[in-house]
Each structure stands twice: as C-alpha cells, then as structure tokens.
Design a protein around this motif. Structure first.
Motif, PDB file in Angstrom:
ATOM      1  N   ALA A  79      10.834   8.258  -4.652  1.00 23.54           N
ATOM      2  CA  ALA A  79       9.774   7.953  -5.610  1.00 23.54           C
ATOM      3  C   ALA A  79       9.388   6.482  -5.535  1.00 23.54           C
ATOM      4  CB  ALA A  79      10.246   8.288  -7.022  1.00 23.54           C
ATOM      5  N   PRO A  80       8.134   6.156  -5.881  1.00 19.58           N
ATOM      6  CA  PRO A  80       7.701   4.758  -5.826  1.00 19.58           C
ATOM      7  C   PRO A  80       8.568   3.879  -6.722  1.00 19.58           C
ATOM      8  CG  PRO A  80       5.840   6.237  -6.162  1.00 19.58           C
ATOM      9  CD  PRO A  80       7.063   7.057  -6.335  1.00 19.58           C
ATOM     10  N   LYS A  81       9.047   2.802  -6.183  1.00 20.89           N
ATOM     11  CA  LYS A  81       9.859   1.858  -6.954  1.00 20.89           C
ATOM     12  C   LYS A  81       9.438   0.446  -6.593  1.00 20.89           C
ATOM     13  CE  LYS A  81      13.994   4.743  -7.439  1.00 20.89           C
ATOM     14  NZ  LYS A  81      13.825   4.919  -8.879  1.00 20.89           N
ATOM     15  N   GLY A  82       9.428  -0.414  -7.579  1.00 17.34           N
ATOM     16  CA  GLY A  82       9.123  -1.810  -7.310  1.00 17.34           C
ATOM     17  C   GLY A  82       7.721  -1.981  -6.762  1.00 17.34           C
ATOM     18  N   ALA A 136       3.094   1.211   0.041  1.00 20.43           N
ATOM     19  CA  ALA A 136       2.903   2.480   0.745  1.00 20.43           C
ATOM     20  C   ALA A 136       1.508   2.605   1.336  1.00 20.43           C
ATOM     21  CB  ALA A 136       3.169   3.649  -0.214  1.00 20.43           C
ATOM     22  N   PHE A 137       0.553   1.798   0.864  1.00 26.18           N
ATOM     23  CA  PHE A 137      -0.818   1.864   1.371  1.00 26.18           C
ATOM     24  C   PHE A 137      -1.023   1.017   2.631  1.00 26.18           C
ATOM     25  CE2 PHE A 137      -1.130   3.101  -3.029  1.00 26.18           C
ATOM     26  CZ  PHE A 137      -2.035   4.142  -3.007  1.00 26.18           C
ATOM     27  N   ASN A 138      -0.012   0.222   2.979  1.00 30.73           N
ATOM     28  CA  ASN A 138      -0.070  -0.585   4.208  1.00 30.73           C
ATOM     29  C   ASN A 138      -1.333  -1.437   4.282  1.00 30.73           C
ATOM     30  OD1 ASN A 138       2.397   0.453   5.191  1.00 30.73           O
ATOM     31  ND2 ASN A 138       1.367   2.231   6.059  1.00 30.73           N
ATOM     32  N   ASP A 139      -1.665  -2.089   3.188  1.00 29.55           N
ATOM     33  CA  ASP A 139      -2.832  -2.963   3.165  1.00 29.55           C
ATOM     34  C   ASP A 139      -2.373  -4.396   2.906  1.00 29.55           C
ATOM     35  OD1 ASP A 139      -5.137  -4.458   1.746  1.00 29.55           O
ATOM     36  OD2 ASP A 139      -6.131  -2.679   2.544  1.00 29.55           O
ATOM     37  N   PRO A 140      -2.632  -5.313   3.835  1.00 34.75           N
ATOM     38  CA  PRO A 140      -2.157  -6.692   3.666  1.00 34.75           C
ATOM     39  C   PRO A 140      -2.695  -7.364   2.405  1.00 34.75           C
ATOM     40  CG  PRO A 140      -2.897  -6.308   5.921  1.00 34.75           C
ATOM     41  CD  PRO A 140      -3.309  -5.116   5.120  1.00 34.75           C
ATOM     42  N   LEU A 141      -3.940  -7.036   2.018  1.00 35.09           N
ATOM     43  CA  LEU A 141      -4.513  -7.662   0.827  1.00 35.09           C
ATOM     44  C   LEU A 141      -3.767  -7.215  -0.433  1.00 35.09           C
ATOM     45  CD1 LEU A 141      -6.733  -9.515  -0.245  1.00 35.09           C
ATOM     46  CD2 LEU A 141      -8.204  -7.510  -0.463  1.00 35.09           C
ATOM     47  N   PRO A 177      -0.833   7.494   1.413  1.00 31.56           N
ATOM     48  CA  PRO A 177       0.585   7.894   1.372  1.00 31.56           C
ATOM     49  C   PRO A 177       0.766   9.243   0.683  1.00 31.56           C
ATOM     50  CG  PRO A 177       0.135   6.320  -0.380  1.00 31.56           C
ATOM     51  CD  PRO A 177      -1.156   6.481   0.393  1.00 31.56           C
ATOM     52  N   THR A 178       1.900   9.852   0.945  1.00 29.80           N
ATOM     53  CA  THR A 178       2.297  11.069   0.241  1.00 29.80           C
ATOM     54  C   THR A 178       3.284  10.672  -0.850  1.00 29.80           C
ATOM     55  OG1 THR A 178       2.012  12.416   2.223  1.00 29.80           O
ATOM     56  CG2 THR A 178       3.373  13.332   0.465  1.00 29.80           C
ATOM     57  N   ILE A 179       2.979  11.017  -2.083  1.00 25.23           N
ATOM     58  CA  ILE A 179       3.776  10.581  -3.224  1.00 25.23           C
ATOM     59  C   ILE A 179       4.611  11.743  -3.754  1.00 25.23           C
ATOM     60  CG2 ILE A 179       3.715   9.524  -5.507  1.00 25.23           C
ATOM     61  CD1 ILE A 179       2.688   7.752  -3.233  1.00 25.23           C
ATOM     62  N   PRO A 180       5.958  11.641  -3.727  1.00 28.34           N
ATOM     63  CA  PRO A 180       6.781  12.675  -4.360  1.00 28.34           C
ATOM     64  C   PRO A 180       6.609  12.641  -5.867  1.00 28.34           C
ATOM     65  CG  PRO A 180       8.135  10.829  -3.646  1.00 28.34           C
ATOM     66  CD  PRO A 180       6.748  10.569  -3.118  1.00 28.34           C
ATOM     67  N   VAL A 181       6.480  13.806  -6.457  1.00 29.49           N
ATOM     68  CA  VAL A 181       6.114  13.892  -7.868  1.00 29.49           C
ATOM     69  C   VAL A 181       7.319  14.091  -8.772  1.00 29.49           C
ATOM     70  CG1 VAL A 181       4.769  15.193  -9.559  1.00 29.49           C
ATOM     71  CG2 VAL A 181       3.827  14.738  -7.286  1.00 29.49           C
ATOM     72  N   GLY A 182       8.254  14.970  -8.386  1.00 33.84           N
ATOM     73  CA  GLY A 182       9.378  15.279  -9.253  1.00 33.84           C
ATOM     74  C   GLY A 182       9.004  16.282 -10.324  1.00 33.84           C
ATOM     75  N   VAL A 183       9.891  16.452 -11.305  1.00 31.52           N
ATOM     76  CA  VAL A 183       9.658  17.411 -12.382  1.00 31.52           C
ATOM     77  C   VAL A 183       8.957  16.717 -13.536  1.00 31.52           C
ATOM     78  CG1 VAL A 183      11.611  18.857 -11.757  1.00 31.52           C
ATOM     79  CG2 VAL A 183      11.951  16.955 -13.319  1.00 31.52           C
ATOM     80  N   LEU A 200      -7.929   8.160  -1.982  1.00 36.21           N
ATOM     81  CA  LEU A 200      -7.137   6.949  -2.175  1.00 36.21           C
ATOM     82  C   LEU A 200      -7.043   6.586  -3.658  1.00 36.21           C
ATOM     83  CD1 LEU A 200      -8.481   4.790   0.806  1.00 36.21           C
ATOM     84  CD2 LEU A 200      -6.117   5.580   0.515  1.00 36.21           C
ATOM     85  N   LEU A 201      -8.173   6.693  -4.361  1.00 40.29           N
ATOM     86  CA  LEU A 201      -8.181   6.359  -5.782  1.00 40.29           C
ATOM     87  C   LEU A 201      -7.315   7.329  -6.585  1.00 40.29           C
ATOM     88  CD1 LEU A 201     -11.951   5.444  -6.344  1.00 40.29           C
ATOM     89  CD2 LEU A 201     -10.008   3.891  -6.088  1.00 40.29           C
ATOM     90  N   ASP A 202      -7.365   8.619  -6.236  1.00 45.95           N
ATOM     91  CA  ASP A 202      -6.540   9.591  -6.944  1.00 45.95           C
ATOM     92  C   ASP A 202      -5.059   9.361  -6.668  1.00 45.95           C
ATOM     93  OD1 ASP A 202      -8.727  10.701  -8.086  1.00 45.95           O
ATOM     94  OD2 ASP A 202      -8.626  12.625  -7.053  1.00 45.95           O
ATOM     95  N   THR A 203      -4.752   8.888  -5.465  1.00 45.37           N
ATOM     96  CA  THR A 203      -3.355   8.587  -5.154  1.00 45.37           C
ATOM     97  C   THR A 203      -2.864   7.402  -5.977  1.00 45.37           C
ATOM     98  OG1 THR A 203      -3.634   9.417  -2.897  1.00 45.37           O
ATOM     99  CG2 THR A 203      -1.736   7.999  -3.309  1.00 45.37           C
ATOM    100  N   VAL A 204      -3.692   6.370  -6.088  1.00 44.61           N
ATOM    101  CA  VAL A 204      -3.337   5.232  -6.945  1.00 44.61           C
ATOM    102  C   VAL A 204      -3.178   5.685  -8.392  1.00 44.61           C
ATOM    103  CG1 VAL A 204      -4.179   3.044  -7.890  1.00 44.61           C
ATOM    104  CG2 VAL A 204      -4.403   3.504  -5.458  1.00 44.61           C
ATOM    105  N   SER A 205      -4.110   6.517  -8.844  1.00 46.75           N
ATOM    106  CA  SER A 205      -4.028   7.023 -10.210  1.00 46.75           C
ATOM    107  C   SER A 205      -2.761   7.841 -10.420  1.00 46.75           C
ATOM    108  CB  SER A 205      -5.261   7.879 -10.515  1.00 46.75           C
ATOM    109  OG  SER A 205      -5.204   8.407 -11.822  1.00 46.75           O
TER     110      SER A 205
END
Length: 487
Positions: A52-55, A60-65, A277-283, A455-460
C-alpha cells in the motif's frame, strides 16, 4: 503545620479514590462491507499493507516534478501551516487543562515603613520627632481543588481528543494539498502533451495547405478547397495558442501550492506523462485506520463524549483546599524568628442548590452534541466508502474506454492518411480529407483526455485511501513544544 499536612494527605486520598462522572468513551459500531463492490470478480479484497502507498506515495507516478515539489507541501504550503498552528494551540490547551490537577503554589512578601500621626511624637535631646515604624511579612501559600468527580480529568480527556483531532486535521490538510498538487502537475503534463499534439497537427496541416495551394495555383481544384485548408490550419493554430493560457494557470497553481509566488517557479515543457501505477486497495475497514478525515470525526466524537462528563460534574460540589505558612513581624527586625511564625489552613466547598435547570440543560446539550458527532462520524465513513467506489468504478470504466480510444486513434490515423492520398489522386474532394483529419485529431485528443482522467482518478484513489497516513501516528504528547520539536 501538622494540621496542614494531615489535611493535604486526606485530600490526596480523596483525589486518588475519586470517580469520574459521565460515560466512558467507546467507539460506536459502524457497519462495514467485507469488500469493495468494484473490485474485479466481486471477491473479497486482501489487505496489502506491504504494498500500500506509504510515505512518498507520489513516487509511484515516476514524475521528477512530483518528486521535487511534493515534499515542499508539508513545509511551505500556507493552508498546512495554518492547520499546524491550530494543532499547536490544541496541544497547549491540553497542558493548561493538565495543570489543574496540581496545586497552585505562591509566595508573597511585604515590607512597610510608615510615619506615625502627630499624637505619636516622641522627644529626644534635640526636641520632638515623629514615630517611624516598620513591619513586614513573608508567606508561602498553597491552593488546591482536588478533582473528586473527574471534571478536570474529563477536561483533559476532551482537550487531548481535540488535539488529536487537530493533528488528524493537519494530516488531512497535508494530504489534500498533496493531492491538489499532483492533480495540477498531471493537468500541466496533459497540457504539454496537448501542445505537442496540436503542434504536430499544425505541422501536418501546414503541409496539407502547401499541397492544396499548389493544386489551386495549377487550377486543378476549386478555390474553396484552399480556403478550407487555410481555415483548418488557422483553427489548429488558435487552439495551440489557447493551450498556453491553461498551462500558465496550472503552473501558477503549482507555485502557490508549494508556497511560492508564480514568478519564483519556472516549469519547463515536458513530453513525458506520469506513469499510471496500480494501487492495492485492501478491505474497506482499512479506511477507518488510514483516512485522516475519519480520524478527525472519531476524535471529535471522543471529545464530545468527554464533554458530557464535564457537564455532569457540575452537579457535584467543588472542594478547594488552601494553606499558608510564613512569618510576620512589626517592627521588621527579626522577621524570620520562630516567634513570628504564622500558618493557616482552610477548605471551601461550593455547591449550587438551585439553578432552575441550567445544569440539566448543559448535560442535555452535551449529549446532543455527542449524538451529532456520532452521526458525523458515520456519515464520514459512508462518504469515504463512496469516494473509493467512485474511484474504482471510474478506473475500471476508463480502462475499457482507453482500449476503445486506442483503436479509434489507430483507425482514424489510417483513415486520414488514406483520405488525403485519395484527395491527391483526385478521387475524393478536400472536404472528405479535411473531415478525416479532424476525426483523427479528435480521436487523439479524446485518448489523451482518457489518460488524464485515469491519472487523476488514481491520484484521487490514493487520497481517498488515506495516502501513506495511519491513525497510529496520532500522538498523546502533552505540550506543543514537544510536537514542534518533532516537526
């Protein structure tokens, strides 16, 4: 002094054995589904805590900016700084409430020198002179209100929960601003991609106009074809210029989000889009731990529960113990002699007999506020579930649309090339070729828009899952200075 010590010891015993009125806090049960509806196969999700996303979730988007600017949000963003100041204030309130558990100790000293009245004249060798007298005192005092009914402890409990709510609010503000920054960067990158697409289109339309103009000069086509090609090129150029306005606004928004003026941040054009990225969701139940807005609502609920105890404590008498020990002497000389030793002890009991329902009203108001906090908590949980389901459904549907759009782009590109070749061969008019070219541009723009929305939905989704935050980060520190040093 023996009497004072005895009274102090008895009061301490009462304090240690004192009760806390009002209900103890227990988090209300909130029905949670076993899985998210939108997950593939409609099967129960498995917690993926390790993935899961941490820190730094934005990496995960691999964008230098994003990697460069996101860490600046927690330091320089003014909304975050305002919420951090509120958190410091709440921690200070905990310290103020905790101080009420302990005695207040003071020390006073006085000295007086005064001239007597005329009838106090005395004689000496030179004649009459007024009487001059001195006096003084040095006294220490102790005042203590034992927390017999738990009013102070409930207040501490309330303020501590409020401070934790402020800390979660800070985390929520930080996450919200980080999501806003990621959204602005994605919009900027898509604007750059649109600029590249329209620049390529302008170059292609310029070549088409050159071919059509040569044919018009040769008299092999009607003048309307030249006008159509020129208009098509002009529209593309106008749209390309218009994109510059949107890009500038995104760049300005990014600067403000990281606490800079628009003039301080220069973002060069980039041809690369962030990775998807692919984001694991969990329960679903993990949202209770990972969403800072849920933590805010839960801590506010705990604070309101403690407020009930504070209101109930008003039904019981307040006891205040006081004592003093020191010296008093007139004249001042020999002030600290044992013969001048003085002391006192006392107790004050304060109880309201009739208030015509005021205390009952305060308790009722506190209970109603708690019920409101419970409803807000459960509503926040339901909204969180809705947010995640919206994101998951959006990503699922957009993934299907992306496949269709990619096929459309391939077909439209091929159709545009064939139509222009047929136009050059004289088998179709330029309107057919121009329509095919416009269809290609529209298909490419639609495909780019779908990439943007994915991309926006992934950030959301990352934001709605709580980013890398966890409720375990809520502190129980007593002072704002401790919190400040950790920050």
């Amino acid at each position: 002094m023996k009497i004072f010590h005895t009274a102090l010891a008895a009061s301490l015993a009462l304090l240690l054995g004192g009760c806390m009125v009002g209900p103890d806090y227990h988090r209300p049960q909130t029905p949670m589904p076993t899985q998210f509806k939108e997950l593939p196969g409609w099967t129960a999700a498995t917690p993926a805590a390790g993935a899961a996303p941490k820190g730094n979730w934005w990496s995960a988007f691999n964008d230098p900016l994003l990697d460069q600017l996101e860490p600046m949000v927690s330091v320089s963003n003014q909304t975050v700084r305002q919420d951090y100041a509120s958190y410091q204030q709440a921690m200070a309130e905990v310290q103020v409430a905790r101080a009420s558990l302990f005695p207040t100790i003071g020390i006073t000293g006085s000295g007086t020198k005064q001239r007597g009245a005329d009838n106090g004249l005395s004689s000496n060798a030179t004649g009459l002179r007024p009487t001059i007298s001195t006096s003084g005192s040095l006294e220490g005092s102790v005042s203590w209100a034992p927390d017999l009914w738990g009013k102070v402890r409930r207040t501490i409990e309330e303020n501590k929960a409020t401070a934790q709510a402020s800390q979660a609010t800070l985390a929520n503000a930080t996450l919200s601003e980080q999501v806003a920054l990621a959204t602005a960067v994605i919009d900027l990158r898509i604007s750059d991609a649109n600029i590249d697409l329209l620049q390529k289109t302008v170059d292609a339309y310029t070549e088409y106009l050159r071919v059509v103009s040569n044919q018009g000069t040769a008299g092999t086509i009607t003048p309307s074809d030249v006008i159509t090609a020129r208009t098509q090129l002009g529209n593309a150029k106008a749209n390309l210029i218009e994109l510059g306005v949107a890009r500038a606004q995104y760049a300005h928004a990014i600067a403000v989000l990281v606490g800079k003026t628009p003039e301080e941040l220069d973002i060069p054009h980039s041809t690369a889009l962030p990775a998807l990225p692919t984001i694991p969701v969990g329960v679903p139940s993990t949202l209770l731990q990972r969403r800072p807005d849920i933590a805010v609502a839960e801590r506010e609920m705990a604070a309101q529960n403690a407020a009930i105890g504070v209101a109930v404590a008003a039904y019981y008498p307040d006891l205040t113990l006081s004592g003093a020990d020191g010296f008093s002497q007139a004249p001042l000389a020999g002030l600290l002699h044992i013969a001048n030793h003085i002391w006192s002890v006392g107790a004050d009991v304060d109880e309201t007999v009739f208030d015509f329902g005021a205390r009952h009203g305060e308790v009722a108001a506190a209970r109603a506020a708690y019920e409101g906090a419970v409803a807000n908590y459960r509503g926040t949980v339901l909204t969180a579930l809705q947010n995640v389901e919206d994101d998951l459904s959006g990503l699922r549907i957009l993934a299907q649309q992306a496949e269709v759009e990619d096929t459309l782009v391939s077909d439209a590109t091929q159709g545009s090339r064939i139509a222009f070749n047929e136009y050059q061969a004289g088998t179709v008019d330029y309107t057919t070729a121009a329509t095919a070219q416009a269809t290609q541009l529209s298909a490419e723009q639609n495909a780019l828009n779908v990439k943007q929305q994915r991309l926006l939905d992934t950030v959301s989704l990352i934001g709605d899952l709580g980013g890398g935050w966890s409720a375990d980060e809520l502190t129980t520190q007593a002072t704002a200075s401790d919190a400040d040093s950790k920050r």
